[in-house]
Design a protein around this motif. Sequence first.
Motif, PDB file in Angstrom:
ATOM      1  N   UNK A 490       0.828  -1.211   0.000  1.00  0.00           N
ATOM      2  CA  UNK A 490       0.000   0.000   0.000  1.00  0.00           C
ATOM      3  C   UNK A 490       0.863   1.262   0.000  1.00  0.00           C
ATOM      4  N   UNK A 491       2.022   1.174   0.617  1.00  0.00           N
ATOM      5  CA  UNK A 491       2.882   2.355   0.769  1.00  0.00           C
ATOM      6  C   UNK A 491       4.010   2.378  -0.253  1.00  0.00           C
ATOM      7  N   UNK A 492       3.981   1.428  -1.191  1.00  0.00           N
ATOM      8  CA  UNK A 492       5.114   1.295  -2.107  1.00  0.00           C
ATOM      9  C   UNK A 492       5.383   2.574  -2.895  1.00  0.00           C
ATOM     10  N   UNK A 493       4.373   3.151  -3.476  1.00  0.00           N
ATOM     11  CA  UNK A 493       4.572   4.311  -4.356  1.00  0.00           C
ATOM     12  C   UNK A 493       5.222   5.477  -3.624  1.00  0.00           C
ATOM     13  N   UNK A 494       4.707   5.805  -2.443  1.00  0.00           N
ATOM     14  CA  UNK A 494       5.262   6.951  -1.712  1.00  0.00           C
ATOM     15  C   UNK A 494       6.679   6.658  -1.232  1.00  0.00           C
ATOM     16  N   UNK A 495       6.935   5.412  -0.846  1.00  0.00           N
ATOM     17  CA  UNK A 495       8.260   5.060  -0.339  1.00  0.00           C
ATOM     18  C   UNK A 495       9.283   5.046  -1.469  1.00  0.00           C
ATOM     19  N   UNK A 496       8.958   4.385  -2.596  1.00  0.00           N
ATOM     20  CA  UNK A 496       9.940   4.271  -3.677  1.00  0.00           C
ATOM     21  C   UNK A 496      10.234   5.648  -4.284  1.00  0.00           C
ATOM     22  N   UNK A 521      15.305  -3.832   0.025  1.00  0.00           N
ATOM     23  CA  UNK A 521      14.368  -4.518   0.928  1.00  0.00           C
ATOM     24  C   UNK A 521      12.941  -4.322   0.446  1.00  0.00           C
ATOM     25  N   UNK A 522      12.620  -3.091   0.093  1.00  0.00           N
ATOM     26  CA  UNK A 522      11.270  -2.794  -0.421  1.00  0.00           C
ATOM     27  C   UNK A 522      11.014  -3.583  -1.701  1.00  0.00           C
ATOM     28  N   UNK A 523      11.995  -3.643  -2.602  1.00  0.00           N
ATOM     29  CA  UNK A 523      11.837  -4.376  -3.864  1.00  0.00           C
ATOM     30  C   UNK A 523      11.539  -5.845  -3.610  1.00  0.00           C
ATOM     31  N   UNK A 524      12.287  -6.451  -2.707  1.00  0.00           N
ATOM     32  CA  UNK A 524      12.093  -7.876  -2.411  1.00  0.00           C
ATOM     33  C   UNK A 524      10.741  -8.113  -1.740  1.00  0.00           C
ATOM     34  N   UNK A 525      10.335  -7.193  -0.842  1.00  0.00           N
ATOM     35  CA  UNK A 525       9.079  -7.369  -0.107  1.00  0.00           C
ATOM     36  C   UNK A 525       7.875  -7.278  -1.045  1.00  0.00           C
ATOM     37  N   UNK A 526       7.851  -6.286  -1.946  1.00  0.00           N
ATOM     38  CA  UNK A 526       6.671  -6.112  -2.810  1.00  0.00           C
ATOM     39  C   UNK A 526       6.709  -7.065  -4.015  1.00  0.00           C
ATOM     40  N   UNK A 533       8.501  -1.901 -12.766  1.00  0.00           N
ATOM     41  CA  UNK A 533       8.336  -0.634 -13.502  1.00  0.00           C
ATOM     42  C   UNK A 533       9.347   0.411 -13.041  1.00  0.00           C
ATOM     43  N   UNK A 534       9.892   0.255 -11.817  1.00  0.00           N
ATOM     44  CA  UNK A 534      10.911   1.194 -11.307  1.00  0.00           C
ATOM     45  C   UNK A 534      12.311   0.595 -11.374  1.00  0.00           C
ATOM     46  N   UNK A 535      12.406  -0.643 -11.824  1.00  0.00           N
ATOM     47  CA  UNK A 535      13.682  -1.359 -11.736  1.00  0.00           C
ATOM     48  C   UNK A 535      14.797  -0.656 -12.515  1.00  0.00           C
ATOM     49  N   UNK A 536      14.515  -0.242 -13.760  1.00  0.00           N
ATOM     50  CA  UNK A 536      15.572   0.374 -14.572  1.00  0.00           C
ATOM     51  C   UNK A 536      16.060   1.688 -13.968  1.00  0.00           C
ATOM     52  N   UNK A 537      15.132   2.474 -13.449  1.00  0.00           N
ATOM     53  CA  UNK A 537      15.516   3.750 -12.840  1.00  0.00           C
ATOM     54  C   UNK A 537      16.354   3.517 -11.590  1.00  0.00           C
ATOM     55  N   UNK A 538      15.932   2.569 -10.763  1.00  0.00           N
ATOM     56  CA  UNK A 538      16.703   2.232  -9.564  1.00  0.00           C
ATOM     57  C   UNK A 538      18.086   1.732  -9.947  1.00  0.00           C
ATOM     58  N   UNK A 539      18.122   0.880 -10.967  1.00  0.00           N
ATOM     59  CA  UNK A 539      19.399   0.335 -11.436  1.00  0.00           C
ATOM     60  C   UNK A 539      20.338   1.453 -11.872  1.00  0.00           C
ATOM     61  N   UNK A 540      19.813   2.441 -12.614  1.00  0.00           N
ATOM     62  CA  UNK A 540      20.647   3.567 -13.069  1.00  0.00           C
ATOM     63  C   UNK A 540      21.172   4.378 -11.888  1.00  0.00           C
ATOM     64  N   UNK A 541      20.327   4.563 -10.883  1.00  0.00           N
ATOM     65  CA  UNK A 541      20.741   5.321  -9.695  1.00  0.00           C
ATOM     66  C   UNK A 541      21.883   4.599  -8.985  1.00  0.00           C
ATOM     67  N   UNK A 542      21.735   3.285  -8.807  1.00  0.00           N
ATOM     68  CA  UNK A 542      22.765   2.516  -8.118  1.00  0.00           C
ATOM     69  C   UNK A 542      24.069   2.485  -8.913  1.00  0.00           C
ATOM     70  N   UNK A 570      15.265 -10.789  -6.905  1.00  0.00           N
ATOM     71  CA  UNK A 570      13.908 -10.255  -7.062  1.00  0.00           C
ATOM     72  C   UNK A 570      13.442 -10.332  -8.524  1.00  0.00           C
ATOM     73  N   UNK A 571      14.293  -9.918  -9.447  1.00  0.00           N
ATOM     74  CA  UNK A 571      13.868  -9.783 -10.845  1.00  0.00           C
ATOM     75  C   UNK A 571      14.123 -11.025 -11.693  1.00  0.00           C
ATOM     76  N   UNK A 572      15.060 -11.876 -11.253  1.00  0.00           N
ATOM     77  CA  UNK A 572      15.340 -13.094 -12.012  1.00  0.00           C
ATOM     78  C   UNK A 572      15.793 -12.780 -13.427  1.00  0.00           C
ATOM     79  N   UNK A 573      15.192 -13.470 -14.414  1.00  0.00           N
ATOM     80  CA  UNK A 573      15.609 -13.317 -15.814  1.00  0.00           C
ATOM     81  C   UNK A 573      15.342 -11.917 -16.359  1.00  0.00           C
ATOM     82  N   UNK A 574      14.485 -11.139 -15.676  1.00  0.00           N
ATOM     83  CA  UNK A 574      14.213  -9.784 -16.142  1.00  0.00           C
ATOM     84  C   UNK A 574      15.346  -8.810 -15.822  1.00  0.00           C
TER      85      UNK A 574
END
Length: 790
Positions: A490-496, A521-526, A533-542, A570-574
């Motif tokens: 429920x809180x994913x959007x505001x937290x991410x 942690x949030x990625x694995x939990x949700x 949908x946020x994976x590429x952006x997070x990846x670029x930040x890291x 979390x993402x596996x083959x993706x």
Amino acid sequence: MSARGSSSVMADELPQKALQLLNSPDYYFIQKFLTDMEESQDKMTLYEYCVENHPYELFLKLSEHLLHSPGNTLEIKSKCADLIHSLLDSPSDSCSIWRSSTDIVKDQLKSRILDILEGDNPVNVCELMWKTASQIFSCIIAEKQGEWQGMLRFFFDSLFSGPLYIQDCALSFFLDLPKCMGNELRHYFPQLKSTLSEKFYQSEGMSKFLALCALVNLVQHMSIDYYSQFSDLLLPMINGVSHFLGNKDEEPHAQESLKKLVELVVTEPSFFNSHLDQVFTALIKISKDESLEEETRCLAVEVMYAFDDNSIKKVRKGIVLADLGDELIRMVSCIPHKSGNYLVGEKFLHRIAILQSAEFHIPAVLEQIARLTTSLNWRDRYAGATFIGLITEGCGKGISDNRGGVVKLVFKLIADSENNVCFATAHTVCTISTLCKSCSSSYLAPHLQIIVNALLEIIKSQSSEIELLQAHSLEALASVARTSKDLFCTFYESVITSLKELLPKATSNSVKGNAVECIWTVAVVVGKDIFKKDANEVKDILLNIGRNLREDDHSLKVTLLQAWEQLIICLGYDFCPDDLMPGLLRAASLDLNNATEHDMLRVKLRACELLLCLTSPFNNEFHKWIDMVSDILVPLVTFRDKDIRKVAISAMPELLISAKHFIETKLDPPSRNSYLKRLLLQIVPSLVEALEKSAGKCLDKEKILRTANVVEKVLKATLDDQFSEEENVTEQEKHIVDEIVNYYHKLVKIYDESSWTIIIRFMEYQIALMRNAATEKQKQIVRLTFKNEP
């Protein structure tokens, strides 16, 4: 210009003038020289020449003048004593006059110093000469340079009788005795005990302080077997400290005495065992006395803090939890003071919360904290915030049984707008992490909205003053996500969103590290479906964070590598690792250096683990990196660190499997064998070497069988005609056969009968290769194995 301003004495005149000074029988000539020396550059130059070239003769002249000069003034005696002390100072130094003297000269020096000590001298002369004697005596004993005949007997005679100032000088001498003297001192224990007891009860000021220092040193010299002979002096010694505090002028003596007690507690805590309650009671009384200086009160607490955990557990609970606890909370509220005394209170309170957590009555403690947090004085609120954070870590069960009250206090403190309280609220934010460990998602559910919103409010703050609080809040948010599980979606959007905004702007490594951990942690939990949908952006930040790290940011590098591992899970083959691989390969290739080896080793290990993690889910796609990864990991199967060796060895089968996928799907038949052989030639010898170096004789029968798996794959490849199509055995193939034979030879040599089962399996392959249908090349291989067997 003064006479001191220039020097007219010529260098070639110095030897003659020195002989004239040292050989002159005229006492008044010497007195005149000593009186004028400070004001005459010529005389000072001459004196320094004598020190450099005739130190022993100069000592004799000064000591003779001190002992026998008629009409000596106090000033002249003091001057002689001061020069003698300077001449013989630091006798243990390699360049000292004492060290360079012969044994005969040393005996003469000792005899003359003892003559001076036995004479009738003023206080300052006695103090200087006793100090000189103590340094030389300690050097003689510690370095086993013989004896000082009569010195020890004179010391004890002076300690037990004579004028008070002589007794004080003898006590000062006692303070410098080396610890190897303990065995000799035992003969004087009864007299020492009587003298020290008398001084504790009857002396004042410096004499009482010196007696306390002497007892501390004596306990440090003696064996624990003798503690009982002096244990009844402990309370008089403690009371002596309290006695100093009755006179404001003597409070410095009390402070120095408390420092000596800290030293004694650290080195000999068991000396206090029989009187722990009384000692703590007296020290708490000092710490609570508002008429004393804050430094004195804090030193009393430092003495108690110096005790080890076992000693503190033995103190009566009421003393520690009530009286001492209140004082520690007061000290925590002293944060504005520059002395840093509040830190002592904070650290001690933390220890007590852990050591005596079962004795805390949590409801009563929470009431006390509630009173502090409602105070108009922000310092009290700071102490309340700190207190709840500290006891939460130490009293986990008691806190979890009173979650409602704790959560209410935490929310109130988080909302406190005072910056200093906000700083202390870092402790209370950690309470959330502790609560999450002890409660279920269903319990957390009613509070989830308030907790997440409060933490996000802190995380989104732009103030650099609360970076520590941000770091703790990120840690707490990760704990909340893990505990709440599906409810956290429920809180994913505001937290991410908050985390993606925070990470690029964060300047503190603690904030960056905790934010990275929170985001994975949030990625694995949700789960993947929500996070992708946020994976590429997070990846670029890291990736960007990784590119901008300093070379010595080892801890953050480890955190980032851990993040990549979790995101792959979390993402596996993706998950596409292409952008990650260059940096990952660099980290796994790190050359370690002595200065930061431990930190760099953690980075290297984590990078190797991540490479191993990538080989399994990406077997079909891993071929593009096989060569680079094998070049890095194969040499590491014999690396000195066992954890890295284990990872490298575990990766070898995965690399072979990836290679198998590659040659079956990507290569044409003529190219397959040469590619596989090249990889086998790289891997098999390294595994054989690793087995020899690492295993020793520690493998049981089951492990022996497992270690042969890779070699069996080579044999099977031979049996299935997967070697080259040449008619005869090539040099590369001969090399592989040699390694196989060496491997089995080592098994037989090390394990004897334990290796029999695998030898039978080896023979089965040899028999199969000699069947009628076998090719000439296969039979050549069998002949090679027999030929090469030792």
